[in-house]
Motif scaffolding. Structure first.
Motif, PDB file in Angstrom:
ATOM      1  N   ALA A 168       8.240  10.277 -22.862  1.00 35.00           N
ATOM      2  CA  ALA A 168       8.014  11.371 -21.921  1.00 35.00           C
ATOM      3  C   ALA A 168       9.143  12.391 -21.984  1.00 35.00           C
ATOM      4  O   ALA A 168       8.896  13.608 -21.947  1.00 35.00           O
ATOM      5  N   PHE A 169      10.382  11.926 -22.103  1.00 39.46           N
ATOM      6  CA  PHE A 169      11.508  12.862 -22.228  1.00 39.46           C
ATOM      7  C   PHE A 169      11.428  13.619 -23.550  1.00 39.46           C
ATOM      8  O   PHE A 169      11.711  14.816 -23.606  1.00 39.46           O
ATOM      9  N   ALA A 170      11.054  12.920 -24.616  1.00 44.24           N
ATOM     10  CA  ALA A 170      10.887  13.602 -25.901  1.00 44.24           C
ATOM     11  C   ALA A 170       9.820  14.684 -25.790  1.00 44.24           C
ATOM     12  O   ALA A 170       9.961  15.788 -26.342  1.00 44.24           O
ATOM     13  N   ILE A 171       8.757  14.409 -25.048  1.00 43.55           N
ATOM     14  CA  ILE A 171       7.659  15.362 -24.896  1.00 43.55           C
ATOM     15  C   ILE A 171       8.101  16.596 -24.133  1.00 43.55           C
ATOM     16  O   ILE A 171       7.794  17.729 -24.533  1.00 43.55           O
ATOM     17  N   ILE A 172       8.823  16.410 -23.026  1.00 49.85           N
ATOM     18  CA  ILE A 172       9.196  17.601 -22.253  1.00 49.85           C
ATOM     19  C   ILE A 172      10.287  18.411 -22.963  1.00 49.85           C
ATOM     20  O   ILE A 172      10.386  19.614 -22.765  1.00 49.85           O
ATOM     21  N   VAL A 173      11.100  17.756 -23.790  1.00 52.26           N
ATOM     22  CA  VAL A 173      12.046  18.503 -24.622  1.00 52.26           C
ATOM     23  C   VAL A 173      11.283  19.312 -25.665  1.00 52.26           C
ATOM     24  O   VAL A 173      11.568  20.494 -25.906  1.00 52.26           O
ATOM     25  N   LEU A 174      10.290  18.685 -26.268  1.00 48.39           N
ATOM     26  CA  LEU A 174       9.473  19.367 -27.267  1.00 48.39           C
ATOM     27  C   LEU A 174       8.701  20.535 -26.652  1.00 48.39           C
ATOM     28  O   LEU A 174       8.653  21.630 -27.219  1.00 48.39           O
ATOM     29  N   GLY A 175       8.117  20.309 -25.486  1.00 48.59           N
ATOM     30  CA  GLY A 175       7.312  21.355 -24.861  1.00 48.59           C
ATOM     31  C   GLY A 175       8.137  22.437 -24.203  1.00 48.59           C
ATOM     32  O   GLY A 175       7.638  23.549 -23.974  1.00 48.59           O
ATOM     33  N   VAL A 232       4.873  23.002 -17.764  1.00 49.86           N
ATOM     34  CA  VAL A 232       3.653  22.205 -17.633  1.00 49.86           C
ATOM     35  C   VAL A 232       2.767  22.328 -18.873  1.00 49.86           C
ATOM     36  O   VAL A 232       2.353  21.311 -19.439  1.00 49.86           O
ATOM     37  N   PRO A 233       2.455  23.541 -19.351  1.00 48.13           N
ATOM     38  CA  PRO A 233       1.666  23.623 -20.599  1.00 48.13           C
ATOM     39  C   PRO A 233       2.375  22.966 -21.777  1.00 48.13           C
ATOM     40  O   PRO A 233       1.740  22.340 -22.629  1.00 48.13           O
ATOM     41  N   GLY A 234       3.698  23.111 -21.827  1.00 45.43           N
ATOM     42  CA  GLY A 234       4.461  22.497 -22.909  1.00 45.43           C
ATOM     43  C   GLY A 234       4.393  20.989 -22.873  1.00 45.43           C
ATOM     44  O   GLY A 234       4.350  20.332 -23.920  1.00 45.43           O
ATOM     45  N   ALA A 235       4.369  20.411 -21.655  1.00 44.69           N
ATOM     46  CA  ALA A 235       4.272  18.949 -21.537  1.00 44.69           C
ATOM     47  C   ALA A 235       2.950  18.450 -22.093  1.00 44.69           C
ATOM     48  O   ALA A 235       2.894  17.425 -22.780  1.00 44.69           O
ATOM     49  N   ILE A 236       1.876  19.178 -21.818  1.00 41.23           N
ATOM     50  CA  ILE A 236       0.560  18.762 -22.311  1.00 41.23           C
ATOM     51  C   ILE A 236       0.491  18.886 -23.825  1.00 41.23           C
ATOM     52  O   ILE A 236       0.082  17.953 -24.530  1.00 41.23           O
ATOM     53  N   LEU A 237       0.904  20.043 -24.348  1.00 41.71           N
ATOM     54  CA  LEU A 237       0.865  20.248 -25.794  1.00 41.71           C
ATOM     55  C   LEU A 237       1.776  19.260 -26.510  1.00 41.71           C
ATOM     56  O   LEU A 237       1.398  18.654 -27.528  1.00 41.71           O
ATOM     57  N   GLY A 238       2.991  19.070 -25.997  1.00 41.85           N
ATOM     58  CA  GLY A 238       3.928  18.126 -26.603  1.00 41.85           C
ATOM     59  C   GLY A 238       3.396  16.712 -26.600  1.00 41.85           C
ATOM     60  O   GLY A 238       3.610  15.954 -27.556  1.00 41.85           O
ATOM     61  N   ALA A 239       2.678  16.331 -25.536  1.00 44.17           N
ATOM     62  CA  ALA A 239       2.122  14.981 -25.453  1.00 44.17           C
ATOM     63  C   ALA A 239       1.116  14.725 -26.564  1.00 44.17           C
ATOM     64  O   ALA A 239       1.136  13.676 -27.216  1.00 44.17           O
ATOM     65  N   PHE A 240       0.247  15.686 -26.804  1.00 46.95           N
ATOM     66  CA  PHE A 240      -0.772  15.478 -27.831  1.00 46.95           C
ATOM     67  C   PHE A 240      -0.184  15.590 -29.241  1.00 46.95           C
ATOM     68  O   PHE A 240      -0.643  14.906 -30.157  1.00 46.95           O
ATOM     69  N   ILE A 241       0.830  16.425 -29.423  1.00 49.67           N
ATOM     70  CA  ILE A 241       1.497  16.479 -30.727  1.00 49.67           C
ATOM     71  C   ILE A 241       2.120  15.127 -31.053  1.00 49.67           C
ATOM     72  O   ILE A 241       1.959  14.592 -32.160  1.00 49.67           O
ATOM     73  N   LEU A 242       2.825  14.546 -30.083  1.00 51.69           N
ATOM     74  CA  LEU A 242       3.469  13.246 -30.304  1.00 51.69           C
ATOM     75  C   LEU A 242       2.423  12.149 -30.538  1.00 51.69           C
ATOM     76  O   LEU A 242       2.572  11.309 -31.435  1.00 51.69           O
ATOM     77  N   VAL A 299      11.746  16.361 -34.281  1.00 54.72           N
ATOM     78  CA  VAL A 299      12.977  16.971 -34.790  1.00 54.72           C
ATOM     79  C   VAL A 299      12.666  18.225 -35.598  1.00 54.72           C
ATOM     80  O   VAL A 299      13.337  19.253 -35.461  1.00 54.72           O
ATOM     81  N   VAL A 300      11.629  18.148 -36.420  1.00 54.42           N
ATOM     82  CA  VAL A 300      11.262  19.307 -37.242  1.00 54.42           C
ATOM     83  C   VAL A 300      10.877  20.494 -36.360  1.00 54.42           C
ATOM     84  O   VAL A 300      11.309  21.630 -36.584  1.00 54.42           O
ATOM     85  N   ILE A 301      10.067  20.244 -35.329  1.00 53.17           N
ATOM     86  CA  ILE A 301       9.638  21.337 -34.445  1.00 53.17           C
ATOM     87  C   ILE A 301      10.826  21.916 -33.689  1.00 53.17           C
ATOM     88  O   ILE A 301      10.958  23.137 -33.548  1.00 53.17           O
ATOM     89  N   LEU A 302      11.725  21.050 -33.221  1.00 49.41           N
ATOM     90  CA  LEU A 302      12.892  21.550 -32.480  1.00 49.41           C
ATOM     91  C   LEU A 302      13.861  22.294 -33.385  1.00 49.41           C
ATOM     92  O   LEU A 302      14.626  23.139 -32.918  1.00 49.41           O
ATOM     93  N   THR A 303      13.839  21.998 -34.672  1.00 51.11           N
ATOM     94  CA  THR A 303      14.658  22.763 -35.615  1.00 51.11           C
ATOM     95  C   THR A 303      14.182  24.211 -35.678  1.00 51.11           C
ATOM     96  O   THR A 303      14.987  25.148 -35.776  1.00 51.11           O
ATOM     97  N   VAL A 304      12.869  24.382 -35.607  1.00 46.47           N
ATOM     98  CA  VAL A 304      12.294  25.733 -35.637  1.00 46.47           C
ATOM     99  C   VAL A 304      12.357  26.382 -34.259  1.00 46.47           C
ATOM    100  O   VAL A 304      12.657  27.569 -34.135  1.00 46.47           O
ATOM    101  N   ARG A 305      12.079  25.602 -33.202  1.00 46.92           N
ATOM    102  CA  ARG A 305      12.093  26.108 -31.815  1.00 46.92           C
ATOM    103  C   ARG A 305      13.061  25.259 -31.002  1.00 46.92           C
ATOM    104  O   ARG A 305      12.645  24.323 -30.331  1.00 46.92           O
ATOM    105  N   PRO A 306      14.350  25.555 -31.036  1.00 48.50           N
ATOM    106  CA  PRO A 306      15.343  24.691 -30.363  1.00 48.50           C
ATOM    107  C   PRO A 306      15.135  24.561 -28.866  1.00 48.50           C
ATOM    108  O   PRO A 306      15.533  23.556 -28.268  1.00 48.50           O
ATOM    109  N   THR A 307      14.540  25.566 -28.213  1.00 48.51           N
ATOM    110  CA  THR A 307      14.329  25.500 -26.775  1.00 48.51           C
ATOM    111  C   THR A 307      12.974  24.905 -26.406  1.00 48.51           C
ATOM    112  O   THR A 307      12.601  24.866 -25.238  1.00 48.51           O
TER     113      THR A 307
END
Length: 314
Positions: free
Chosen positions: A252-259, A264-274, A299-307
């Motif tokens: 869950a923490f990985a997902i909200i960092v990714l999103g 809220v939209p980022g949490a949903i998108l990150g959840a399905f990506i993971l 890691v790859v996605i955060l390299t492109v979008r660090p935030t």
């Protein structure tokens, strides 16, 4: 998927080769869609858990490490409702949501609110303390063994060649309904607007008369309720245990960092990506490395979008 046509003339070997290629390609497509379905099931659960975590962080800036064990406690409350109180599956889910919402309010009021102006490390330590308390409490009451959560929806359903249980389809449908209701609540109600206002600027919201303490309690209640719903939905597919919260909170923490922290939209998108990374990585590469593959994608996605994929905010 590449289909290669082979002429059917000749001694018939070419036609047989074409039939074999078509059969293999059809099998590959079937496997692809089966894993897509599995990813939807897992992603739906991840999304519900991550949404609650994102709401708390977005409105309060609190990294609630105890959130995974609220999820675990929700599974046990529903389990008690089904096996001890015998009130049925859906009433047990509702009971778990209400009980965990109350637990969320108590945690905010008794643990996190007094630490609001304390250093962040104090809040983290308090959350970890709550985590271990909830685990020991569940172990004391229910024991340390794995439990099987009974469900009336265990029949197998065939969907155009795909195989699923009724419970898996219920997970997808129920999670979708809960996410739509949450979006409606946040975007179409006055209370939801106050939550968004606090998420955007807590001090500014207080200046215009919004009761930020009330909003914080409400967010903790919603967050814990979503975790309880997710746990009840997946409990009959996976075994439940006092330690089941550890893996889900990490993801869950990985997902909200990714999103994007607090999105809220980022949490949903990150959840399905993971979830899709886990599902397809485990199938096409190795089940031994499916978690590693999923986090490599992160890691790859955060390299492109660090935030993260989205900026903070509901």
């Amino acid at each position: 998927f590449v289909f290669r046509r082979v002429p059917a003339e000749g001694n018939g070997s070419a036609a047989r080769q074409w039939q074999q290629i078509s059969t293999m390609s059809g099998a590959d497509m079937h496997l692809f869609f089966q894993e897509l379905l599995n990813g939807l099931v897992v992603g739906s659960i991840y999304a519900l858990v991550a949404l609650g975590l994102a709401l708390i962080y977005g409105t309060m800036g609190v990294p609630n490490f105890a959130h995974g064990h609220l999820y675990m406690l929700g599974a046990y409350v529903a389990f008690a409702g089904v096996t001890i109180a015998h009130i049925g599956y859906w009433p047990s889910m509702l009971a778990a949501i209400l009980v965990l919402a109350l637990v969320g309010v108590l945690l905010e009021r008794l643990v996190f609110r007094p630490l609001r102006n304390a250093p962040e490390v104090n809040t983290i330590i308090a959350a970890v303390g709550v985590l271990f308390f909830l685990q020991q409490f569940a172990q004391l009451v229910f024991g340390g063994d794995y439990r099987v959560f009974p469900t009336p929806y265990d029949k197998v359903v065939h969907l155009g060649g795909l195989i699923a249980t009724q419970q898996q389809l219920i997970v997808i449908a129920a999670a979708a309904v809960l996410m739509l209701l949450l979006f409606w609540f946040l975007k179409r109600t006055l209370t939801g607007a106050t939550i968004e206002a606090v998420a955007q600027n807590r001090a500014g919201a207080a200046l215009v008369g919004i009761d930020t303490d009330r909003v914080s309690m409400m967010v903790f209640a919603i967050s814990a309720g979503l975790a309880a719903a997710a746990a009840t939905l997946i409990a009959s597919i996976n075994l439940i245990s006092p330690s089941m919260g550890f893996s889900v909170i990490l993801k869950a923490f990985a997902i909200i960092v990714l999103g994007g922290m607090g999105s809220v939209p980022g949490a949903i998108l990150g959840a399905f990506i993971l979830a899709f990374a886990e599902s397809f990585g485990g199938t096409y590469i190795s089940t031994s490395y499916q978690d590693a593959i999923a986090f490599a994608v992160l890691v790859v996605i955060l390299t492109v979008r660090p935030t993260g994929l989205f900026a903070k905010g509901t």
